[in-house]
Design an enzyme around this catalytic site. Sequence first.
Site, PDB file in Angstrom:
ATOM      1  NE  ARG A 269     -15.402  81.309  31.051  1.00  0.00           N
ATOM      2  CZ  ARG A 269     -16.479  82.335  30.424  1.00  0.00           C
ATOM      3  NH1 ARG A 269     -17.595  82.212  30.531  1.00  0.00           N
ATOM      4  NH2 ARG A 269     -15.832  83.547  29.908  1.00  0.00           N
TER       5      ARG A 269
ATOM      6  NE  ARG B  20     -22.486  83.014  33.138  1.00  0.00           N
ATOM      7  CZ  ARG B  20     -22.328  83.809  32.280  1.00  0.00           C
ATOM      8  NH1 ARG B  20     -23.150  85.080  32.259  1.00  0.00           N
ATOM      9  NH2 ARG B  20     -21.544  83.404  31.331  1.00  0.00           N
TER      10      ARG B  20
ATOM     11  NE  ARG C  42     -20.373  86.129  38.724  1.00  0.00           N
ATOM     12  CZ  ARG C  42     -20.542  88.255  39.150  1.00  0.00           C
ATOM     13  NH1 ARG C  42     -20.518  88.319  39.825  1.00  0.00           N
ATOM     14  NH2 ARG C  42     -20.723  88.446  37.936  1.00  0.00           N
TER      15      ARG C  42
ATOM     16  CG  ASP D  39     -12.003  86.356  32.549  1.00  0.00           C
ATOM     17  OD1 ASP D  39     -12.827  86.035  32.519  1.00  0.00           O
ATOM     18  OD2 ASP D  39     -11.984  87.327  32.123  1.00  0.00           O
TER      19      ASP D  39
ATOM     20  CE1 TYR E 208     -13.652  90.408  25.193  1.00  0.00           C
ATOM     21  CE2 TYR E 208     -11.763  88.653  24.802  1.00  0.00           C
ATOM     22  CZ  TYR E 208     -12.945  89.155  24.794  1.00  0.00           C
ATOM     23  OH  TYR E 208     -13.921  88.464  24.083  1.00  0.00           O
TER      24      TYR E 208
HETATM   25  O1  CP3 Z   1     -13.519  77.018  34.135  1.00  0.00           O
HETATM   26  C1  CP3 Z   1     -12.699  78.388  33.804  1.00  0.00           C
HETATM   27  O2  CP3 Z   1     -12.305  78.114  32.367  1.00  0.00           O
HETATM   28  C2  CP3 Z   1     -11.365  79.126  34.389  1.00  0.00           C
HETATM   29  C3  CP3 Z   1     -12.435  80.756  34.493  1.00  0.00           C
HETATM   30  C4  CP3 Z   1     -12.086  81.230  33.223  1.00  0.00           C
HETATM   31  C5  CP3 Z   1     -12.903  82.382  33.240  1.00  0.00           C
HETATM   32  N1  CP3 Z   1     -13.194  82.497  31.688  1.00  0.00           N
HETATM   33  C6  CP3 Z   1     -14.965  82.347  34.386  1.00  0.00           C
HETATM   34  C7  CP3 Z   1     -15.150  83.034  33.713  1.00  0.00           C
HETATM   35  C8  CP3 Z   1     -10.997  81.040  31.923  1.00  0.00           C
HETATM   36  C9  CP3 Z   1     -10.178  80.289  31.633  1.00  0.00           C
HETATM   37  C10 CP3 Z   1     -11.997  82.373  31.257  1.00  0.00           C
HETATM   38  C11 CP3 Z   1     -11.410  83.020  30.295  1.00  0.00           C
HETATM   39  C12 CP3 Z   1     -11.723  83.600  29.523  1.00  0.00           C
HETATM   40  N2  CP3 Z   1     -12.129  85.160  29.975  1.00  0.00           N
HETATM   41  C13 CP3 Z   1     -11.639  84.132  27.845  1.00  0.00           C
HETATM   42  C14 CP3 Z   1     -10.796  82.856  27.162  1.00  0.00           C
HETATM   43  C15 CP3 Z   1     -11.930  81.958  26.385  1.00  0.00           C
HETATM   44  C16 CP3 Z   1     -13.177  81.730  25.988  1.00  0.00           C
HETATM   45  O3  CP3 Z   1     -14.519  81.673  26.736  1.00  0.00           O
HETATM   46  O4  CP3 Z   1     -12.957  82.266  24.459  1.00  0.00           O
HETATM   47  C17 CP3 Z   1     -12.489  84.925  27.113  1.00  0.00           C
HETATM   48  C18 CP3 Z   1     -12.658  85.633  26.118  1.00  0.00           C
HETATM   49  C19 CP3 Z   1     -12.747  85.838  28.378  1.00  0.00           C
HETATM   50  C20 CP3 Z   1     -13.553  87.156  28.310  1.00  0.00           C
HETATM   51  C21 CP3 Z   1     -14.501  87.491  29.072  1.00  0.00           C
HETATM   52  N3  CP3 Z   1     -14.421  86.384  30.489  1.00  0.00           N
HETATM   53  C22 CP3 Z   1     -16.099  87.699  28.646  1.00  0.00           C
HETATM   54  C23 CP3 Z   1     -16.184  87.851  27.224  1.00  0.00           C
HETATM   55  C24 CP3 Z   1     -17.360  86.957  29.460  1.00  0.00           C
HETATM   56  C25 CP3 Z   1     -18.206  87.543  29.412  1.00  0.00           C
HETATM   57  C26 CP3 Z   1     -18.901  86.396  29.094  1.00  0.00           C
HETATM   58  C27 CP3 Z   1     -19.630  85.594  30.410  1.00  0.00           C
HETATM   59  O5  CP3 Z   1     -19.703  84.205  30.156  1.00  0.00           O
HETATM   60  O6  CP3 Z   1     -19.665  85.691  30.925  1.00  0.00           O
HETATM   61  C28 CP3 Z   1     -16.024  86.785  30.963  1.00  0.00           C
HETATM   62  C29 CP3 Z   1     -16.727  86.336  31.921  1.00  0.00           C
HETATM   63  C30 CP3 Z   1     -16.471  84.950  32.859  1.00  0.00           C
HETATM   64  N4  CP3 Z   1     -15.455  84.807  32.926  1.00  0.00           N
HETATM   65  C31 CP3 Z   1     -17.669  84.046  33.404  1.00  0.00           C
HETATM   66  C32 CP3 Z   1     -16.778  83.150  34.097  1.00  0.00           C
HETATM   67  C33 CP3 Z   1     -17.202  82.013  34.557  1.00  0.00           C
HETATM   68  C34 CP3 Z   1     -19.101  84.557  33.895  1.00  0.00           C
HETATM   69  C35 CP3 Z   1     -19.442  85.788  34.693  1.00  0.00           C
HETATM   70  C36 CP3 Z   1     -19.854  85.641  35.752  1.00  0.00           C
HETATM   71  O7  CP3 Z   1     -20.397  85.073  36.736  1.00  0.00           O
HETATM   72  O8  CP3 Z   1     -20.609  86.348  35.894  1.00  0.00           O
END
Ligand code: CP3
Length: 348
Positions: A26, A30, A39, A76, A152
């Site tokens: 990550r 944000r 975003r 994602d 999910y």
């Molecule tokens: O920089 C990076 O790591 C690359 C991008 C990346 C994202 N999600 C962007 C993201 C990666 C590799 C993921 C993987 C991901 N997504 C996982 C596995 C890794 C982990 O964190 O456990 C999972 C379980 C998800 C599913 C997911 N996506 C959730 C549960 C959420 C909501 C929680 C949150 O943090 O908002 C997301 C949204 C998400 N994916 C965001 C980002 C940057 C935030 C969304 C936003 O900008 O509003």
Amino acid sequence: MNRNEKILLSALRGRRTMRPPFWYMRQAGRYLPEYRELRARADGFLDFCLTPDLAVEATLQPIRRFAPDAAILFSDILVLPWALGQEVRFEEGTGPLLEAVTDTAGLAGLDGSDVEGRLAPVAETVSRLAAELPEAVALIGFAGAPWTVATYMVEGGGSRDFAAVKGWAYRDPDGFQALIDLLVQATVIYLRMQVAAGAEAIQIFDTWAGVLPEADFRRWVVAPTAAIVAALKAESPRVPVIGFPRGAGMLYEAYVRETGIDAVGLDTAVPPSWAAAALQPLVPVQGNLDPVRVVTGSDGMFAAAGRIVDALAGGAHVFNLGHGLIPTTPPENVTALSGFLRGLKKSP
Ligand code: CP3
């Protein structure tokens, strides 16, 4: 030994590197003001992931700021259920919301025949990144592991007890197997597409691997991951695959031995000294600083990072966190940690 090999790839191929290469799960997100600004330009989060101009820029933002040794594709894990035809939304504040698929009847609504077409924008993002990244920076592609993606899909979003997804797996293992098989197939297509577009390493995120009992862990975590790794290796034996079975605890070693992954990501709870003894002789390890250490920063952050580096100095190690950076992280702490890691030299 290839002197021009990127340091991340050297470590993932099991070589001792002069310092541990580093990147952060990550690293785009944000906590970066420039990410929040970008975003705001997208219609929704899925649209953001599927618009190459935006996804390329989001991937590059942390590279400019911190110069880590790898970029991870900005996307994602939930673009895959979307590509299978499931309704996926990201709600501000609540996280992902999906139209839950809870049984064999629901499976009939999914269609794995156009994964490549629907995810073509991701391939374009990868190929543009491969062309634009600084020479020393490796490009990591990724997907969720079938079990974690299934949680999910079946829960309809995040979960506390995983009662719906476990309930299906326990009540009707053959029916649930059909969902996992569909995910294995689609994930292989998706990851092959990323490799063809220029991804140099792959990470498989199994965020919820740690919620299953042993027998179910072998069936729903180990077996599908092994099938994906075997399919990728058949085509691209030189592309390292990192497995991240978060929370696997005592089953980490079985996961490493039985999946065929090339490197393993350690969550924050794994003792580095144990990993050095039990896992590092088998594969390079990646991890595992507590992301909250990067929120609090200061001496405690450097001391905790130093302990991990020291404990894993006897073998191949990629420095990372034990889970993703969180939104309250001060970016200047990431800058400071990156400077510390770049300055490390291994004693001969
Ligand atoms: O920089 C990076 O790591 C690359 C991008 C990346 C994202 N999600 C962007 C993201 C990666 C590799 C993921 C993987 C991901 N997504 C996982 C596995 C890794 C982990 O964190 O456990 C999972 C379980 C998800 C599913 C997911 N996506 C959730 C549960 C959420 C909501 C929680 C949150 O943090 O908002 C997301 C949204 C998400 N994916 C965001 C980002 C940057 C935030 C969304 C936003 O900008 O509003």
